[in-house]
Scaffold this motif. Structure first.
Motif, PDB file in Angstrom:
ATOM      1  N   LYS A  47       7.021 -16.757  12.695  1.00 61.89           N
ATOM      2  CA  LYS A  47       8.087 -16.594  11.703  1.00 61.89           C
ATOM      3  C   LYS A  47       7.736 -15.396  10.836  1.00 61.89           C
ATOM      4  O   LYS A  47       6.772 -15.436  10.069  1.00 61.89           O
ATOM      5  CB  LYS A  47       8.233 -17.859  10.861  1.00 61.89           C
ATOM      6  N   CYS A  48       8.535 -14.338  10.971  1.00 61.36           N
ATOM      7  CA  CYS A  48       8.154 -13.055  10.392  1.00 61.36           C
ATOM      8  C   CYS A  48       9.129 -12.531   9.348  1.00 61.36           C
ATOM      9  O   CYS A  48       8.950 -11.422   8.845  1.00 61.36           O
ATOM     10  CB  CYS A  48       8.035 -12.009  11.511  1.00 61.36           C
ATOM     11  N   GLN A  52      13.693 -14.711   4.579  1.00 56.26           N
ATOM     12  CA  GLN A  52      13.975 -16.120   4.800  1.00 56.26           C
ATOM     13  C   GLN A  52      12.816 -17.019   4.382  1.00 56.26           C
ATOM     14  O   GLN A  52      12.777 -18.197   4.726  1.00 56.26           O
ATOM     15  CB  GLN A  52      14.304 -16.358   6.283  1.00 56.26           C
ATOM     16  N   HIS A  54       9.580 -16.783   5.175  1.00 56.29           N
ATOM     17  CA  HIS A  54       8.562 -17.070   6.184  1.00 56.29           C
ATOM     18  C   HIS A  54       7.163 -16.636   5.761  1.00 56.29           C
ATOM     19  O   HIS A  54       6.178 -17.138   6.299  1.00 56.29           O
ATOM     20  CB  HIS A  54       8.920 -16.361   7.499  1.00 56.29           C
TER      21      HIS A  54
END
Length: 306
Positions: A47-48, A52, A54
């Protein structure tokens, strides 16, 4: 990765103003994104996306200056590093050879075995004797144009559904393009090679992860020696090509149509591309042709062709 990839320049901030407008909406690509797309970390979805949430608190994304922001190409700094590595390798080999310390022998040089099993085969596979492109890349350029009439018919080499134009935003990447959802569009090219030899035919097409890409059927018709004025069909080879693939990149892709062990082209050949109907679940039927090329076969004896 965060400790290794930034070396020797360290992390750098994202500077979207340096991304050309065509790709700017995608933003900068961090090391996390590179690793996610490479598939090096198996069975785990990274998750990069910092937007959002991450990225853990107190951490920030790491961007490196030697990769371009599109997560595909080297930047100016990256090209400099590549150049230094290549020049150093060549200069070191030359210096050691001149001093008698080193002589590059095939048995100690690395060989990409999925390309060739030995160096003689590699030499043949890398020696393309026929290359016709849609765009000028080198000083010598043979344009890729369809035939005026297909052998044995009065038909033109291409239907109106295939047109030569550049469909990218910068108008720099032309190709023979068809987008007809119904399919059935065709275009024919000719290869006029020295007869009584075995040749492998390649067709370069645009392949992309975009669901607007279509499929095609490629047919190679071998007429062999045309010098006596006759065209006798010897063999026909067909191959299906899908312009859609899973890799997150849109690039030219050379597809081998005929094989080394079978004489699919032995002199004069015609190559016809016919588009298939729109594949269910896709939102387009784009086929883009770029290069037609040929090399000699590496697993076939010419004496068997006479």
């Amino acid at each position: 990765a965060s400790a290794l990839l930034p070396y020797p320049h360290g992390c750098s901030p994202c500077q979207p103003q340096h991304i050309i407008p065509q790709f700017r909406a995608g933003g900068c690509k961090s090391i996390c994104t590179f690793l996610e797309r490479s598939g090096l970390i198996h069975n785990k979805k990274l998750k990069c996306n910092a937007d959002q949430g991450h990225i853990p608190p107190g951490r920030s994304e790491c961007f490196v200056p030697f990769f371009a922001h599109d997560a595909v190409h080297p930047s100016a700094a990256g090209h400099g590093i590549v150049t230094d590595l290549i020049v150093n390798t060549l200069a070191t080999a030359e210096l050691r050879t001149c001093k008698g310390e080193y002589f590059p022998r095939p048995d100690i040089m690395p060989l990409t075995t999925f390309v060739a099993e030995n160096f003689e085969e590699l030499k043949v596979r890398g020696d393309f004797i026929w290359v016709h492109d849609v765009a000028r890349i080198f000083a010598k350029w043979d344009a890729l144009n369809p035939v005026q009439n297909v052998v044995g018919t009065n038909e033109s080499g291409n239907t109106p559904g295939f047109q030569l134009f550049a469909d990218d935003n910068l108008k720099q990447r032309p190709g023979w393009i068809s987008t007809n959802p119904a399919g059935g569009e065709n275009i024919t090219f000719a290869l006029d090679l020295t007869p009584n030899q075995c040749y492998v035919v390649y067709l370069a097409t645009l392949r992309s992860y975009n669901l607007g890409m279509g499929t095609m059927t490629v047919e190679v018709r071998d007429y062999g020696d045309k010098r006596d004025g006759t065209f006798n069909l010897k063999t026909t080879t067909t191959k299906k090509i899908d312009s859609l693939w899973s890799a997150p990149i849109s690039v030219w892709s050379d597809v081998q149509v005929t094989q080394d062990g079978t004489p699919g082209c032995t002199g004069f050949c015609e190559v016809t591309v016919t588009t298939d109907p729109l594949v269910v679940g896709r939102n387009g039927n784009k086929v883009k042709l770029l290069t037609l090329s040929a090399r000699r076969c590496s697993h076939y004896h010419e004496t068997t062709l006479h």
